[in-house]
Structure formats: C-alpha cells, structure tokens
Design a protein around this motif. Structure first.
Motif, PDB file in Angstrom:
ATOM      1  N   ASP A  51     -63.677 -12.896  37.444  1.00 52.10           N
ATOM      2  CA  ASP A  51     -64.264 -11.573  37.603  1.00 52.10           C
ATOM      3  C   ASP A  51     -63.977 -10.772  36.333  1.00 52.10           C
ATOM      4  OD1 ASP A  51     -65.318  -9.225  38.521  1.00 52.10           O
ATOM      5  OD2 ASP A  51     -63.572  -8.718  39.768  1.00 52.10           O
ATOM      6  N   PHE A  52     -65.033 -10.465  35.586  1.00 50.70           N
ATOM      7  CA  PHE A  52     -64.883  -9.729  34.333  1.00 50.70           C
ATOM      8  C   PHE A  52     -65.226  -8.252  34.502  1.00 50.70           C
ATOM      9  CE2 PHE A  52     -65.613 -14.099  32.796  1.00 50.70           C
ATOM     10  CZ  PHE A  52     -64.454 -14.248  32.058  1.00 50.70           C
ATOM     11  N   SER A  53     -65.288  -7.758  35.734  1.00 47.14           N
ATOM     12  CA  SER A  53     -65.646  -6.362  35.962  1.00 47.14           C
ATOM     13  C   SER A  53     -64.550  -5.402  35.498  1.00 47.14           C
ATOM     14  CB  SER A  53     -65.954  -6.136  37.439  1.00 47.14           C
ATOM     15  OG  SER A  53     -64.789  -6.365  38.217  1.00 47.14           O
ATOM     16  N   LEU A  54     -63.331  -5.881  35.334  1.00 52.45           N
ATOM     17  CA  LEU A  54     -62.238  -5.014  34.896  1.00 52.45           C
ATOM     18  C   LEU A  54     -62.208  -4.793  33.389  1.00 52.45           C
ATOM     19  CD1 LEU A  54     -59.421  -6.494  37.162  1.00 52.45           C
ATOM     20  CD2 LEU A  54     -60.736  -4.406  37.524  1.00 52.45           C
ATOM     21  N   PHE A  55     -62.977  -5.545  32.631  1.00 53.15           N
ATOM     22  CA  PHE A  55     -63.010  -5.408  31.176  1.00 53.15           C
ATOM     23  C   PHE A  55     -63.882  -4.193  30.833  1.00 53.15           C
ATOM     24  CE2 PHE A  55     -61.571  -9.577  31.898  1.00 53.15           C
ATOM     25  CZ  PHE A  55     -61.005 -10.084  30.748  1.00 53.15           C
ATOM     26  N   HIS A  56     -63.272  -3.128  30.290  1.00 51.29           N
ATOM     27  CA  HIS A  56     -64.009  -1.887  30.051  1.00 51.29           C
ATOM     28  C   HIS A  56     -64.347  -1.632  28.587  1.00 51.29           C
ATOM     29  CE1 HIS A  56     -63.618  -0.735  34.199  1.00 51.29           C
ATOM     30  NE2 HIS A  56     -62.309  -0.855  34.148  1.00 51.29           N
ATOM     31  N   PHE A  57     -63.601  -2.147  27.659  1.00 48.36           N
ATOM     32  CA  PHE A  57     -63.770  -1.805  26.249  1.00 48.36           C
ATOM     33  C   PHE A  57     -64.574  -2.882  25.515  1.00 48.36           C
ATOM     34  CE2 PHE A  57     -59.838   0.145  27.772  1.00 48.36           C
ATOM     35  CZ  PHE A  57     -60.154   1.473  27.578  1.00 48.36           C
ATOM     36  N   ILE A  58     -65.865  -2.910  25.786  1.00 51.69           N
ATOM     37  CA  ILE A  58     -66.759  -3.882  25.160  1.00 51.69           C
ATOM     38  C   ILE A  58     -67.511  -3.171  24.039  1.00 51.69           C
ATOM     39  CG2 ILE A  58     -68.754  -5.370  25.543  1.00 51.69           C
ATOM     40  CD1 ILE A  58     -67.753  -5.668  28.444  1.00 51.69           C
ATOM     41  N   PRO A  59     -67.504  -3.705  22.827  1.00 53.01           N
ATOM     42  CA  PRO A  59     -68.214  -3.055  21.722  1.00 53.01           C
ATOM     43  C   PRO A  59     -69.705  -2.899  22.033  1.00 53.01           C
ATOM     44  CG  PRO A  59     -66.799  -4.808  20.904  1.00 53.01           C
ATOM     45  CD  PRO A  59     -66.804  -4.909  22.390  1.00 53.01           C
ATOM     46  N   LYS A  60     -70.247  -1.731  21.734  1.00 55.52           N
ATOM     47  CA  LYS A  60     -71.662  -1.436  22.012  1.00 55.52           C
ATOM     48  C   LYS A  60     -72.571  -2.329  21.176  1.00 55.52           C
ATOM     49  CE  LYS A  60     -71.291   2.911  24.069  1.00 55.52           C
ATOM     50  NZ  LYS A  60     -70.892   2.514  25.368  1.00 55.52           N
ATOM     51  N   ARG A  67     -65.842 -16.839  29.030  1.00 55.48           N
ATOM     52  CA  ARG A  67     -65.109 -18.109  29.114  1.00 55.48           C
ATOM     53  C   ARG A  67     -64.203 -18.012  30.334  1.00 55.48           C
ATOM     54  NH1 ARG A  67     -62.390 -19.554  23.705  1.00 55.48           N
ATOM     55  NH2 ARG A  67     -62.147 -21.502  24.818  1.00 55.48           N
ATOM     56  N   ALA A  68     -64.735 -18.405  31.486  1.00 54.77           N
ATOM     57  CA  ALA A  68     -64.034 -18.230  32.758  1.00 54.77           C
ATOM     58  C   ALA A  68     -62.762 -19.059  32.841  1.00 54.77           C
ATOM     59  CB  ALA A  68     -64.959 -18.581  33.915  1.00 54.77           C
ATOM     60  N   ASP A  69     -62.758 -20.232  32.210  1.00 56.84           N
ATOM     61  CA  ASP A  69     -61.583 -21.101  32.316  1.00 56.84           C
ATOM     62  C   ASP A  69     -60.344 -20.483  31.682  1.00 56.84           C
ATOM     63  OD1 ASP A  69     -62.809 -21.312  29.856  1.00 56.84           O
ATOM     64  OD2 ASP A  69     -62.256 -23.408  29.574  1.00 56.84           O
ATOM     65  N   SER A  70     -60.495 -19.631  30.660  1.00 57.91           N
ATOM     66  CA  SER A  70     -59.335 -19.009  30.006  1.00 57.91           C
ATOM     67  C   SER A  70     -59.322 -17.496  30.181  1.00 57.91           C
ATOM     68  CB  SER A  70     -59.332 -19.360  28.519  1.00 57.91           C
ATOM     69  OG  SER A  70     -60.518 -18.889  27.904  1.00 57.91           O
ATOM     70  N   LYS A  71     -60.172 -16.953  31.067  1.00 56.45           N
ATOM     71  CA  LYS A  71     -60.271 -15.515  31.326  1.00 56.45           C
ATOM     72  C   LYS A  71     -60.448 -14.737  30.026  1.00 56.45           C
ATOM     73  CE  LYS A  71     -57.739 -15.504  35.633  1.00 56.45           C
ATOM     74  NZ  LYS A  71     -56.627 -14.949  36.383  1.00 56.45           N
ATOM     75  N   GLN A  72     -61.421 -15.149  29.236  1.00 59.35           N
ATOM     76  CA  GLN A  72     -61.699 -14.510  27.952  1.00 59.35           C
ATOM     77  C   GLN A  72     -63.145 -14.056  27.881  1.00 59.35           C
ATOM     78  OE1 GLN A  72     -60.958 -17.208  24.733  1.00 59.35           O
ATOM     79  NE2 GLN A  72     -58.929 -16.392  24.361  1.00 59.35           N
ATOM     80  N   LEU A  73     -63.359 -12.968  27.148  1.00 64.66           N
ATOM     81  CA  LEU A  73     -64.690 -12.535  26.749  1.00 64.66           C
ATOM     82  C   LEU A  73     -64.736 -12.577  25.237  1.00 64.66           C
ATOM     83  CD1 LEU A  73     -65.532  -9.378  28.907  1.00 64.66           C
ATOM     84  CD2 LEU A  73     -66.354 -11.689  29.185  1.00 64.66           C
ATOM     85  N   ALA A  86     -61.526 -10.431  24.119  1.00 66.87           N
ATOM     86  CA  ALA A  86     -60.609  -9.827  25.083  1.00 66.87           C
ATOM     87  C   ALA A  86     -60.103 -10.925  25.997  1.00 66.87           C
ATOM     88  CB  ALA A  86     -61.314  -8.752  25.892  1.00 66.87           C
ATOM     89  N   GLN A  87     -58.830 -10.814  26.365  1.00 62.92           N
ATOM     90  CA  GLN A  87     -58.242 -11.851  27.219  1.00 62.92           C
ATOM     91  C   GLN A  87     -57.340 -11.191  28.246  1.00 62.92           C
ATOM     92  OE1 GLN A  87     -55.879 -14.795  25.194  1.00 62.92           O
ATOM     93  NE2 GLN A  87     -55.989 -16.182  26.915  1.00 62.92           N
ATOM     94  N   GLN A  88     -57.496 -11.619  29.502  1.00 61.21           N
ATOM     95  CA  GLN A  88     -56.638 -11.114  30.563  1.00 61.21           C
ATOM     96  C   GLN A  88     -55.419 -12.007  30.677  1.00 61.21           C
ATOM     97  OE1 GLN A  88     -58.459 -10.860  34.418  1.00 61.21           O
ATOM     98  NE2 GLN A  88     -56.546 -10.323  35.414  1.00 61.21           N
ATOM     99  N   ARG A  89     -54.261 -11.361  30.647  1.00 64.84           N
ATOM    100  CA  ARG A  89     -52.998 -12.072  30.850  1.00 64.84           C
ATOM    101  C   ARG A  89     -52.145 -11.246  31.801  1.00 64.84           C
ATOM    102  NH1 ARG A  89     -50.816 -12.662  25.170  1.00 64.84           N
ATOM    103  NH2 ARG A  89     -52.814 -12.184  24.269  1.00 64.84           N
ATOM    104  N   GLY A  90     -51.883 -11.805  32.954  1.00 66.58           N
ATOM    105  CA  GLY A  90     -51.078 -11.086  33.936  1.00 66.58           C
ATOM    106  C   GLY A  90     -51.796  -9.844  34.429  1.00 66.58           C
ATOM    107  N   THR A  91     -51.131  -8.693  34.335  1.00 72.09           N
ATOM    108  CA  THR A  91     -51.709  -7.434  34.808  1.00 72.09           C
ATOM    109  C   THR A  91     -52.217  -6.576  33.660  1.00 72.09           C
ATOM    110  OG1 THR A  91     -49.546  -6.385  34.781  1.00 72.09           O
ATOM    111  CG2 THR A  91     -50.244  -7.408  36.858  1.00 72.09           C
TER     112      THR A  91
END
Length: 118
Positions: A51-60, A67-73, A86-91
């Motif tokens: 779920d990438f809905s929490l990623f807010h700071f995407i360059p315009k 990349r769902a396997d590594s939780k990266q955009l 951007a990469q999600q790690r933990g919280t």
C-alpha cells in the motif's frame, strides 16, 4: 544352470541393451522450454502487493514506479532520468534525491489503543 548357458544369456542381455535405450530427439525437434523470465511473467502465483497511499512527498510531474517487494517508489523525470526514490522502513518513510542523499523523513502515525478496523 551351467556356465556356457549363463555366458550366452548375459551376452544376449548386453547386446540387447542399446535397443532399450531411447534416442534423444534432434535439437531442432526438441520441445522449446520457456525461459525463467517468461515463466515469471506468465505465473499464476500472487504478486507482491504494498500500500503506497502513505507516501505523500512525490515530486510533481515525475513518473512513479512501484517496487512492492521492497516497499519502494522510484521517481523518474518525464525525460526518463532518475529523480530519487522513497522507501518505507518500519514506521517511517525515507525520501532520497537522485544522488542518494536523504531529503525527508515522514513518520507514519501509529494509533495506540485503536484497532485496524477503526
């Protein structure tokens, strides 16, 4: 059983063994086996989902590659050059520029005492 009969029997068995062996089909008639990449593309196994809905700071204006396997955009400019990731790690979600320098950290709020359904 006497020795000459035994020799005769074994010689017949050894002489007949090439008849039992199967011949390999010629290379041009051999069945084609799909490559591992083709098998992965056509696989019926479930794909990784994040779920990438929490990623807010995407360059315009940037193209976003998930990349769902590594939780990266991955971010790419319209001309195709990399513009960071951007990469999600933990919280937290960590944002990096195209040179790999950390630019922003976004904390993911964890609501204490609440159930996921709320």
């Amino acid at each position: 059983m006497d020795v000459p009969a035994l020799i005769c029997t074994t010689s017949v068995l050894f002489a007949a063994s090439p008849l039992w062996a199967q011949e390999a089909p010629p290379e041009d008639e051999a069945p084609k086996v799909p490559s591992l990449h083709q098998q992965a593309r056509e696989s019926k196994l479930p794909r990784a989902h994040a779920d990438f809905s929490l990623f807010h700071f995407i360059p315009k204006g940037d193209e976003v590659i998930q990349r769902a396997d590594s939780k990266q955009l991955l971010f790419r400019r319209p001309d195709g050059t990399p513009d960071g990731y951007a990469q999600q790690r933990g919280t937290a979600i960590f944002y990096y520029d195209r040179f790999g320098n950390l630019t922003q950290v976004q904390r993911i709020g964890v609501r204490v005492g609440k159930t996921p359904e709320e």
